[in-house]
Design a protein around this motif. Structure first.
Motif, mmCIF file in Angstrom:
data_model
loop_
_atom_site.group_PDB
_atom_site.id
_atom_site.type_symbol
_atom_site.label_atom_id
_atom_site.label_comp_id
_atom_site.label_asym_id
_atom_site.label_seq_id
_atom_site.Cartn_x
_atom_site.Cartn_y
_atom_site.Cartn_z
ATOM 1 N N GLU A 237 11.500 7.446 -2.191
ATOM 2 C CA GLU A 237 12.455 6.981 -3.203
ATOM 3 C C GLU A 237 11.720 6.396 -4.408
ATOM 4 O OE1 GLU A 237 14.772 4.249 -0.961
ATOM 5 O OE2 GLU A 237 15.962 5.808 0.048
ATOM 6 N N GLY A 238 10.617 5.694 -4.149
ATOM 7 C CA GLY A 238 9.860 5.078 -5.227
ATOM 8 C C GLY A 238 9.265 6.088 -6.183
ATOM 9 N N ILE A 239 8.632 7.129 -5.650
ATOM 10 C CA ILE A 239 8.013 8.117 -6.545
ATOM 11 C C ILE A 239 9.064 8.984 -7.233
ATOM 12 C CG2 ILE A 239 5.796 8.110 -5.346
ATOM 13 C CD1 ILE A 239 6.565 10.726 -4.010
ATOM 14 N N GLN A 240 10.174 9.231 -6.556
ATOM 15 C CA GLN A 240 11.241 9.997 -7.200
ATOM 16 C C GLN A 240 11.821 9.223 -8.374
ATOM 17 O OE1 GLN A 240 13.893 10.900 -3.898
ATOM 18 N NE2 GLN A 240 12.982 12.931 -3.608
ATOM 19 N N LYS A 241 12.034 7.940 -8.177
ATOM 20 C CA LYS A 241 12.587 7.108 -9.253
ATOM 21 C C LYS A 241 11.638 7.042 -10.442
ATOM 22 C CE LYS A 241 14.604 2.527 -10.063
ATOM 23 N NZ LYS A 241 14.933 1.203 -9.435
ATOM 24 N N ALA A 242 10.333 7.097 -10.151
ATOM 25 C CA ALA A 242 9.331 7.028 -11.220
ATOM 26 C C ALA A 242 9.067 8.399 -11.854
ATOM 27 C CB ALA A 242 8.030 6.463 -10.673
ATOM 28 N N GLU B 20 10.669 4.936 8.137
ATOM 29 C CA GLU B 20 11.462 4.087 7.234
ATOM 30 C C GLU B 20 10.649 3.748 5.989
ATOM 31 O OE1 GLU B 20 13.148 0.600 9.004
ATOM 32 O OE2 GLU B 20 13.618 1.629 10.882
ATOM 33 N N THR B 21 9.364 3.463 6.194
ATOM 34 C CA THR B 21 8.498 3.127 5.067
ATOM 35 C C THR B 21 8.258 4.339 4.179
ATOM 36 O OG1 THR B 21 7.407 1.530 6.525
ATOM 37 C CG2 THR B 21 6.318 2.031 4.430
ATOM 38 N N VAL B 22 8.043 5.497 4.791
ATOM 39 C CA VAL B 22 7.840 6.725 4.013
ATOM 40 C C VAL B 22 9.078 7.029 3.171
ATOM 41 C CG1 VAL B 22 7.457 9.214 4.129
ATOM 42 C CG2 VAL B 22 6.145 7.695 5.603
ATOM 43 N N GLY C 280 2.765 -8.611 -0.915
ATOM 44 C CA GLY C 280 4.178 -8.583 -1.267
ATOM 45 C C GLY C 280 4.596 -7.455 -2.182
ATOM 46 N N VAL C 281 3.736 -6.468 -2.396
ATOM 47 C CA VAL C 281 4.098 -5.319 -3.238
ATOM 48 C C VAL C 281 4.999 -4.388 -2.424
ATOM 49 C CG1 VAL C 281 3.238 -3.376 -4.587
ATOM 50 C CG2 VAL C 281 1.898 -5.493 -4.465
ATOM 51 N N PRO C 282 6.200 -4.061 -2.893
ATOM 52 C CA PRO C 282 7.120 -3.206 -2.146
ATOM 53 C C PRO C 282 6.524 -1.835 -1.848
ATOM 54 C CG PRO C 282 8.250 -4.286 -3.966
ATOM 55 C CD PRO C 282 6.784 -4.530 -4.171
ATOM 56 N N ALA C 283 6.986 -1.221 -0.769
ATOM 57 C CA ALA C 283 6.457 0.077 -0.353
ATOM 58 C C ALA C 283 6.619 1.141 -1.438
ATOM 59 C CB ALA C 283 7.145 0.527 0.932
ATOM 60 N N GLY C 284 7.766 1.137 -2.111
ATOM 61 C CA GLY C 284 7.990 2.124 -3.160
ATOM 62 C C GLY C 284 7.011 1.973 -4.308
ATOM 63 N N GLU C 285 6.717 0.720 -4.677
ATOM 64 C CA GLU C 285 5.751 0.483 -5.742
ATOM 65 C C GLU C 285 4.342 0.866 -5.304
ATOM 66 O OE1 GLU C 285 3.953 -3.193 -8.441
ATOM 67 O OE2 GLU C 285 5.927 -3.420 -7.497
ATOM 68 N N CYS C 286 4.015 0.604 -4.040
ATOM 69 C CA CYS C 286 2.707 1.025 -3.513
ATOM 70 C C CYS C 286 2.551 2.539 -3.673
ATOM 71 C CB CYS C 286 2.576 0.646 -2.045
ATOM 72 S SG CYS C 286 2.355 -1.119 -1.714
ATOM 73 N N VAL D 114 4.014 4.564 -5.827
ATOM 74 C CA VAL D 114 3.849 4.898 -7.244
ATOM 75 C C VAL D 114 2.417 4.634 -7.689
ATOM 76 C CG1 VAL D 114 4.518 4.237 -9.585
ATOM 77 C CG2 VAL D 114 6.274 4.570 -7.827
ATOM 78 N N ARG D 115 1.881 3.501 -7.287
ATOM 79 C CA ARG D 115 0.516 3.149 -7.694
ATOM 80 C C ARG D 115 -0.518 4.078 -7.070
ATOM 81 N NH1 ARG D 115 0.265 -3.423 -7.583
ATOM 82 N NH2 ARG D 115 -1.970 -2.966 -7.853
ATOM 83 N N MET D 116 -0.274 4.531 -5.843
ATOM 84 C CA MET D 116 -1.210 5.470 -5.212
ATOM 85 C C MET D 116 -1.224 6.808 -5.944
ATOM 86 S SD MET D 116 -1.082 4.865 -1.077
ATOM 87 C CE MET D 116 0.699 4.838 -0.850
ATOM 88 N N VAL D 117 -0.043 7.278 -6.328
ATOM 89 C CA VAL D 117 0.028 8.556 -7.051
ATOM 90 C C VAL D 117 -0.637 8.418 -8.413
ATOM 91 C CG1 VAL D 117 1.559 10.281 -8.057
ATOM 92 C CG2 VAL D 117 2.117 9.278 -5.833
ATOM 93 N N ARG D 118 -0.349 7.344 -9.117
ATOM 94 C CA ARG D 118 -0.934 7.157 -10.451
ATOM 95 C C ARG D 118 -2.449 6.974 -10.398
ATOM 96 N NH1 ARG D 118 4.059 3.532 -12.915
ATOM 97 N NH2 ARG D 118 5.287 5.329 -13.626
ATOM 98 N N ALA D 119 -2.956 6.483 -9.247
ATOM 99 C CA ALA D 119 -4.403 6.333 -9.091
ATOM 100 C C ALA D 119 -5.086 7.676 -8.864
ATOM 101 C CB ALA D 119 -4.722 5.387 -7.942
ATOM 102 N N GLY D 120 -4.293 8.697 -8.458
ATOM 103 C CA GLY D 120 -4.870 10.026 -8.296
ATOM 104 C C GLY D 120 -4.637 10.707 -6.969
ATOM 105 N N ALA D 121 -3.828 10.117 -6.079
ATOM 106 C CA ALA D 121 -3.571 10.738 -4.779
ATOM 107 C C ALA D 121 -2.525 11.842 -4.900
ATOM 108 C CB ALA D 121 -3.105 9.689 -3.781
ATOM 109 N N SER D 122 -2.803 12.983 -4.292
ATOM 110 C CA SER D 122 -1.853 14.098 -4.260
ATOM 111 C C SER D 122 -0.971 14.050 -3.024
ATOM 112 C CB SER D 122 -2.614 15.431 -4.275
ATOM 113 O OG SER D 122 -3.401 15.545 -5.430
#
Length: 394
Positions: free
Chosen positions: A225-230, A218-220, A187-193, A195-203
């Protein structure tokens, strides 16, 4: 002169990924449906090599080593004997050898890939999951691959672990989840996923598999939007199915009754893929490829749609011509009249199946839960048996 790396290439423009090795090789008789494991790299290296060559000729810039599901835990968990014949290390080594050989025939990079494991689904400790990934990653490091891809993860918690293990190597890391707009299976939203991938170290972050090109975009978009907001930055990546899935549920095409042996009526056309490539590019996606169902001609369609942006032509286009231009040499005048973009862009292909519905009803049995009953899950064969082992949707 050394090859440009993945991040350098993405900074300059578009990188085209390859396609769906598991499904392509299953159709050709080299992969067993169900386990979907890549022992063909050891058993039939010539088949894997040829498919790499076809994707390279079609315009792929990356040869992703055929290492999908090549963890020892997955090999041991499959119900047939290839896991006893080959270790994950042996399969990954063979896959690296083949991918490096073919990449050297062009200007392609080589990527090693990790995917979800039974270790995580069995609720093992994070240290056990890390150890599973670490064994696979070491082969990629030893072979001096260009970058690493964490792909086909349904739970963001697991892909975070995979990313961290890959990031520790010092190599660039791409990460894609097999989720749709509804987010991961916890149930973790796509935008939050994202953000978490980038913070874990993915470029490089995005999605692969389970959904068609347009649902995947649509998911991308939600991830962007998620990483831009963060306030984060990452390159966007998309490697969808080559099947239309507008009727799929949260788990994508695996819930469709046609999965996996009757999906052919859903195959996207090369013209659908040209539209996907253009929409992906306009969205800001710069790593554009495909997953299950993608054949080399689909990859060639990406290369042809973005030929001007890339500044080069795929070798496979020598025998194709843009928008069916070669049809001007056909003997029938009505076929010659189809040698134009307007015809193929506006065509609504018929299925030729008068008694078939346009959409299906997903099974919706529910999401398989991680527990200590994996052995029971593997042995369950009837709907009643399986319902006891999943969180059934009423």
């Amino acid at each position: 002169m050394p090859k440009k790396g993945i991040l350098e290439r993405l900074a300059e423009g578009v990188v085209i990924g390859d396609g769906g090795f598991v499904f392509s090789l299953e159709k050709r008789g080299y992969v067993k449906a169900g386990p979907w494991t890549p022992e063909a790299a050891c058993e039939h290296p010539e088949a894997v090599r040829q498919l790499h060559r076809e994707f390279l000729r079609a315009g792929a810039d990356v040869m992703q080593a055929f290492t999908f599901y090549a963890s020892d835990t997955k090999l041991d968990n499959r119900g047939h004997d290839a896991g006893k014949k080959f270790t994950g290390k042996a399969i990954n080594q063979a896959a690296c050898d083949i991918a490096k050989e073919v990449a050297a025939e062009g200007d392609a990079l080589v990527a090693g890939g990790l995917s979800q494991t039974p270790t995580y689904l069995s609720c093992s400790s994070k240290d056990e999951v890390r150890a599973d990934f670490r064994k696979q990653v070491q082969v990629f490091v030893d072979n001096k691959l260009d970058f690493l891809i964490c792909e086909y993860f349904e739970h963001v918690e697991e892909i975070e672990i995979a990313i961290e293990e890959c990031k520790a190597t010092g190599l660039p890391v791409a990460a894609t989840m097999c989720i749709g707009p509804e987010g991961d299976l916890h149930g973790v939203p796509a935008g939050e996923c994202a953000v978490r991938m980038v913070r874990a170290g993915a470029s490089i972050i995005g999605v692969n598999c389970h959904f068609d090109p347009f649902m995947s975009l649509e998911t991308v978009k939600l991830m962007k939007e998620g990483i831009q907001k963060a306030g984060l930055k990452a390159y966007l990546m998309c490697q969808p199915l080559a099947y239309h899935t507008p009727d799929a549920g949260k788990q994508g095409f695996i819930d469709l009754p046609e999965f996996p042996f009757a999906l052919e009526p859903r195959v996207v056309t090369r013209w659908d893929i040209q539209r996907y490539a253009r929409e992906a590019y306009d969205l800001g996606v710069r790593y554009i490829g495909g997953c299950c169902g993608f054949e080399p001609y689909h990859t060639r369609a990406i290369a042809e749609e973005l030929q001007q942006e890339r500044g080069k032509k795929a070798k496979g286009t020598e025998k194709h011509d843009l928008w069916g231009g070669g049809l001007v040499m056909h003997t029938k005048p009505w076929v010659r009249a189809r040698a134009r973009r307007e015809f193929w862009e506006n065509l609504k292909p018929a299925s030729g199946r008068p008694y078939c519905p346009s959409l299906s009803h997903p099974d919706n049995w529910g999401v398989t839960v991680g527990s200590d009953v994996l052995k029971q899950q593997k042995e369950a064969t009837t709907k009643e048996e399986i319902e006891k082992l999943v969180s059934f949707k009423k």
